[in-house]
Design a protein around this motif. Structure first.
Motif, mmCIF file in Angstrom:
data_model
loop_
_atom_site.group_PDB
_atom_site.id
_atom_site.type_symbol
_atom_site.label_atom_id
_atom_site.label_comp_id
_atom_site.label_asym_id
_atom_site.label_seq_id
_atom_site.Cartn_x
_atom_site.Cartn_y
_atom_site.Cartn_z
ATOM 1 N N ARG A 14 15.858 5.053 4.124
ATOM 2 C CA ARG A 14 16.341 6.220 4.874
ATOM 3 C C ARG A 14 16.158 5.994 6.377
ATOM 4 N NH1 ARG A 14 13.600 12.026 4.750
ATOM 5 N NH2 ARG A 14 15.098 13.101 6.059
ATOM 6 N N LEU A 15 15.024 5.442 6.757
ATOM 7 C CA LEU A 15 14.793 5.129 8.168
ATOM 8 C C LEU A 15 15.800 4.104 8.671
ATOM 9 C CD1 LEU A 15 10.905 4.803 8.469
ATOM 10 C CD2 LEU A 15 12.340 6.691 9.237
ATOM 11 N N LEU A 16 16.050 3.081 7.884
ATOM 12 C CA LEU A 16 16.998 2.043 8.271
ATOM 13 C C LEU A 16 18.385 2.643 8.498
ATOM 14 C CD1 LEU A 16 17.547 -0.965 8.740
ATOM 15 C CD2 LEU A 16 17.965 -1.170 6.292
ATOM 16 N N ALA A 17 18.823 3.488 7.599
ATOM 17 C CA ALA A 17 20.130 4.147 7.747
ATOM 18 C C ALA A 17 20.155 5.028 8.982
ATOM 19 C CB ALA A 17 20.453 4.954 6.497
ATOM 20 N N ALA A 18 19.055 5.716 9.255
ATOM 21 C CA ALA A 18 18.986 6.595 10.421
ATOM 22 C C ALA A 18 19.012 5.792 11.724
ATOM 23 C CB ALA A 18 17.733 7.456 10.353
ATOM 24 N N VAL A 19 18.353 4.647 11.748
ATOM 25 C CA VAL A 19 18.378 3.802 12.950
ATOM 26 C C VAL A 19 19.806 3.343 13.211
ATOM 27 C CG1 VAL A 19 17.635 1.604 13.941
ATOM 28 C CG2 VAL A 19 15.977 3.051 12.772
ATOM 29 N N LYS A 20 20.503 2.957 12.164
ATOM 30 C CA LYS A 20 21.905 2.550 12.316
ATOM 31 C C LYS A 20 22.743 3.719 12.839
ATOM 32 C CE LYS A 20 25.560 -0.002 11.838
ATOM 33 N NZ LYS A 20 25.931 -0.839 12.934
ATOM 34 N N LYS A 21 22.493 4.908 12.331
ATOM 35 C CA LYS A 21 23.283 6.085 12.707
ATOM 36 C C LYS A 21 22.988 6.558 14.126
ATOM 37 C CE LYS A 21 24.288 10.824 11.308
ATOM 38 N NZ LYS A 21 24.057 11.857 10.287
ATOM 39 N N GLU A 30 13.025 12.079 16.316
ATOM 40 C CA GLU A 30 13.381 13.474 16.548
ATOM 41 C C GLU A 30 14.121 14.053 15.341
ATOM 42 O OE1 GLU A 30 15.763 13.493 20.078
ATOM 43 O OE2 GLU A 30 14.124 12.767 21.334
ATOM 44 N N GLU A 31 15.070 13.311 14.821
ATOM 45 C CA GLU A 31 15.889 13.795 13.708
ATOM 46 C C GLU A 31 15.098 13.942 12.406
ATOM 47 O OE1 GLU A 31 19.075 14.874 13.805
ATOM 48 O OE2 GLU A 31 19.069 14.534 15.968
ATOM 49 N N LEU A 32 14.153 13.020 12.170
ATOM 50 C CA LEU A 32 13.421 13.015 10.906
ATOM 51 C C LEU A 32 12.021 13.612 11.011
ATOM 52 C CD1 LEU A 32 14.426 9.523 9.484
ATOM 53 C CD2 LEU A 32 15.500 11.740 9.090
ATOM 54 N N GLY A 33 11.644 14.034 12.208
ATOM 55 C CA GLY A 33 10.340 14.658 12.384
ATOM 56 C C GLY A 33 9.175 13.702 12.241
ATOM 57 N N THR A 34 9.339 12.492 12.760
ATOM 58 C CA THR A 34 8.266 11.504 12.736
ATOM 59 C C THR A 34 8.190 10.848 14.116
ATOM 60 O OG1 THR A 34 7.319 9.671 11.473
ATOM 61 C CG2 THR A 34 9.691 9.607 11.835
ATOM 62 N N GLN A 36 8.138 7.502 16.895
ATOM 63 C CA GLN A 36 8.763 6.200 17.131
ATOM 64 C C GLN A 36 7.855 5.054 16.694
ATOM 65 O OE1 GLN A 36 7.736 4.018 19.898
ATOM 66 N NE2 GLN A 36 9.104 2.463 19.084
ATOM 67 N N PRO A 37 6.545 5.094 17.010
ATOM 68 C CA PRO A 37 5.698 3.974 16.568
ATOM 69 C C PRO A 37 5.642 3.809 15.044
ATOM 70 C CG PRO A 37 4.613 5.187 18.308
ATOM 71 C CD PRO A 37 5.815 5.997 17.912
ATOM 72 N N SER A 38 5.638 4.911 14.301
ATOM 73 C CA SER A 38 5.590 4.779 12.839
ATOM 74 C C SER A 38 6.892 4.196 12.300
ATOM 75 C CB SER A 38 5.286 6.128 12.181
ATOM 76 O OG SER A 38 6.352 7.027 12.354
ATOM 77 N N ILE A 39 8.003 4.547 12.918
ATOM 78 C CA ILE A 39 9.293 3.986 12.510
ATOM 79 C C ILE A 39 9.337 2.499 12.835
ATOM 80 C CG2 ILE A 39 11.788 4.054 12.881
ATOM 81 C CD1 ILE A 39 11.332 7.070 13.611
ATOM 82 N N SER A 40 8.858 2.139 14.015
ATOM 83 C CA SER A 40 8.840 0.742 14.434
ATOM 84 C C SER A 40 7.995 -0.102 13.476
ATOM 85 C CB SER A 40 8.299 0.633 15.850
ATOM 86 O OG SER A 40 8.324 -0.699 16.296
ATOM 87 N N ARG A 41 6.831 0.406 13.093
ATOM 88 C CA ARG A 41 5.966 -0.323 12.149
ATOM 89 C C ARG A 41 6.660 -0.492 10.793
ATOM 90 N NH1 ARG A 41 2.000 2.781 14.670
ATOM 91 N NH2 ARG A 41 2.105 4.359 13.031
ATOM 92 N N ALA A 42 7.319 0.562 10.332
ATOM 93 C CA ALA A 42 8.013 0.482 9.043
ATOM 94 C C ALA A 42 9.134 -0.547 9.096
ATOM 95 C CB ALA A 42 8.567 1.854 8.658
ATOM 96 N N MET A 43 9.862 -0.589 10.196
ATOM 97 C CA MET A 43 10.966 -1.543 10.325
ATOM 98 C C MET A 43 10.433 -2.972 10.435
ATOM 99 S SD MET A 43 13.784 0.136 10.044
ATOM 100 C CE MET A 43 12.862 1.034 8.799
ATOM 101 N N GLN A 44 9.336 -3.165 11.156
ATOM 102 C CA GLN A 44 8.725 -4.496 11.253
ATOM 103 C C GLN A 44 8.227 -4.962 9.889
ATOM 104 O OE1 GLN A 44 5.833 -3.839 14.323
ATOM 105 N NE2 GLN A 44 7.243 -4.448 15.952
#
Length: 71
Positions: A14-21, A30-34, A36-44
């Motif tokens: 879901r995060l990957l799709a949101a980053v693309k979008k 902002e959109e998912l209520g989390t 940036q650092p947590s998203i970055s860690r998940a993507m890494q």
């Protein structure tokens, strides 16, 4: 019964799709209520598990998805 690992995998996809979008990790946060650092860690983590680079990280806040690239 909900399988925790399945939930985590779904969350990362879901995060990957949101980053693309949305194009930026901050906007995804902002959109998912989390955050940036947590998203970055998940993507890494996802990139490490797949053994490919999914994003070009630059000073420009955009993250572009590049399938089939190696780190």
């Amino acid at each position: 019964m909900l399988n925790l690992s399945m939930f985590i995998e779904t969350y990362i996809l879901r995060l990957l799709a949101a980053v693309k979008k949305y194009g930026t990790l901050s906007r995804v946060g902002e959109e998912l209520g989390t955050t940036q650092p947590s998203i970055s860690r998940a993507m890494q983590k996802l990139e490490g598990e797949l053994g490919v680079t999914l994003f070009e990280r630059t000073k420009n806040p955009q993250c572009k998805v590049y399938p089939n690239r190696t780190p």
